[in-house]
Scaffold this active site. Structure first.
Site, PDB file in Angstrom:
ATOM      1  N   GLU A  33       7.777 151.734   1.330  1.00  0.00           N
ATOM      2  CA  GLU A  33       9.063 151.231   0.694  1.00  0.00           C
ATOM      3  C   GLU A  33       8.958 151.862  -0.790  1.00  0.00           C
ATOM      4  O   GLU A  33       7.914 151.534  -1.405  1.00  0.00           O
ATOM      5  CB  GLU A  33       8.933 149.731   0.576  1.00  0.00           C
ATOM      6  N   HIS A 445      38.292 117.547  17.604  1.00  0.00           N
ATOM      7  CA  HIS A 445      39.325 117.210  16.594  1.00  0.00           C
ATOM      8  C   HIS A 445      39.008 116.550  15.121  1.00  0.00           C
ATOM      9  O   HIS A 445      37.790 115.775  15.562  1.00  0.00           O
ATOM     10  CB  HIS A 445      40.389 116.667  17.002  1.00  0.00           C
TER      11      HIS A 445
END
Length: 461
Positions: A33, A445
């Site tokens: 890296e 719901h």
């Protein structure tokens, strides 16, 4: 010269989990890296931007609170504090990723810039200039992409922003001009408008989000304009220069018309390009396309045996979740001896404007281009009970279906939690659940997903 079973170049969302899993499988592994562990997503992409988007939404909700009978008073935005929160989250994620690598037996982290010096040979240059050569049986390239800087007269002489540098601002721009009307530009444009900036978006195409269906693009455009964002389409920057009073002067052209915009900041968000130019791919014999993306087959292997490319550097859909899926395909094929490929995998995505735009499968435009027989279901959010109850009525749900097989071909969900609603339809597509079953499915719901009942009732059988 050190030899490894596997070397991963880049520690993005494919590289980190791949390195850990290969080491855990008994492979002597190195991950290289050049900057920070975590790649674009953790450091300068998804993590920081979505953290700041959440702050911008809080500002927006506070300003709207009066509509719900909640009187808040003066709202102040402390960008320095917002940045501090963002930085804490980024550091936490980055440190967690790095610790995970450091504590994995058989895995070595090497910080430095990697390049091929021969086939299957990597030279790593550390920050102090020292070099070491490494070889491996398997090499995985996960170097990602970077911002494309367009050729604009005068741009090189001004202090422009990118999606990386804008994250470090501690003062709210007076007037932010965004060059580019797609995911990155729109997320930042709306964010800083909500923080208090005047925002102008310049897009060279006929409309923003030109890859999406026109009705979806138009709907989002109206939402953004409703927040006070100026959107200039079929427009390009002819020239830009700095003014003495710390302002920028931008000459824009649209057809035969010319105009000037005076702003404080300009953000470049016109696209991204692969980070391949410094990899020495020619010395390894690795092929790239005309744009510099590494060419891979359906199993993510390059033209060189044992060398693979994962994530944005290989082209195709540039999403974190695709990079992660790349890792799972390569790992399982190499270690578990499976036969997975990138062919026909789903490519969901979500743009985190507010409302979100969640997408899966075919758009209406794509269905037309393929000559596929289809029907369209559309439901405005103003007709969604949950949206009305929560004062979130902007946007639209749209799905494309096959009228004969009743299969769902794709969906564009421009709605609060649009990504979550889209994911419900993705699972339906994956499981072969047809739209007529969803039409009468029992959902809790009142939820947003419950309105998928009403969405598919819009289709006349």
């Amino acid at each position: 010269m050190k030899h490894f079973d596997a070397i991963i170049i880049g520690s993005g969302q494919a590289g980190v989990p791949l390195a850990k899993k290969l080491a855990q499988a008994g492979k002597k592994t190195a991950i290289i890296e050049k900057n920070n562990i975590g790649g674009t997503c953790i450091n300068v992409g998804c993590t920081p931007t979505k953290a700041m988007v959440a702050c911008a939404r809080a500002v927006y909700q506070a300003r709207k609170a009066n509509e719900l009978g909640v009187e808040i008073g003066q709202i102040k935005v402390n960008l320095k504090k917002i940045k501090g929160r963002k930085d804490e989250i980024v550091n936490s994620f980055r440190n967690g990723a790095q610790k995970g690598l450091e504590t994995t037996k058989g895995l070595k982290i090497i910080f430095g810039e990697a390049r091929f010096s021969a086939p299957k040979e990597i030279t790593v240059t550390a920050q102090d200039g020292t070099e070491e050569k490494l070889t491996a049986d398997w090499i995985f390239i996960d170097t990602g992409a970077k911002t494309v800087i367009p050729e604009v007269d005068g741009l090189e002489s001004v202090d422009y922003l990118t999606s990386t540098s804008i994250l470090d601002l501690e003062e709210i721009p007076e007037h932010l001009v965004v060059l580019g009307g797609n995911y990155i530009g729109l997320e930042f444009g709306q964010m800083f408008r909500r923080f208090g900036s005047k925002v102008t978006i310049i897009e060279k195409s006929k409309r923003i989000m030109s890859r999406e269906d026109e009705d979806i693009s138009d709907e989002l455009s109206e939402i953004l304009k409703g927040e006070g964002i100026d959107i200039l389409t079929e427009t390009h920057i002819a020239h830009i220069e700095s003014e003495k009073k710390n302002h920028l002067i931008i000459d824009v052209k649209s057809g035969t018309k010319s105009d000037k915009i005076i702003c404080s900041h300009v953000l470049i968000a016109t696209g991204r390009a692969p980070q391949t130019e410094k990899l020495g791919l020619d010395l390894a014999g690795i092929k790239t396309d005309e744009k510099g993306y590494i060419v891979v087959n359906k199993k993510l292997e390059t033209n060189v045996d044992g060398v693979f490319a994962l994530g944005d550097v290989k082209g195709g859909p540039a999403f974190t979740h695709i990079a992660y899926n790349d890792y799972t395909i390569v790992y399982r094929n190499l270690i578990e001896k499976t036969n997975y490929s990138i062919s026909n995998r789903p490519v969901p995505y979500c743009m985190f404007t507010d409302p979100q735009l969640g997408r899966i499968g075919l758009s209406e435009n794509e269905a037309k281009e393929k000559g596929i027989k289809y029907k369209v279901a559309k439901l405005p959010m103003s007709q969604v009970a949950r949206g009305i109850e929560t004062n979130e009525t902007l946007g639209v749900m749209k799905a494309i279906v096959d009228p004969d097989t009743k299969k769902i071909l794709g969906a564009s969900i421009l709605a609060p939690e649009g990504g979550e609603i889209m994911s419900v339809l993705q699972l339906a597509i994956e499981g072969g659940i047809t739209y007529d079953r969803i039409r009468y499915c029992v959902f809790a719901h009142p939820t947003y997903s419950e309105s998928l009942n009403n969405l598919f009732m819009k289709i006349e059988d």
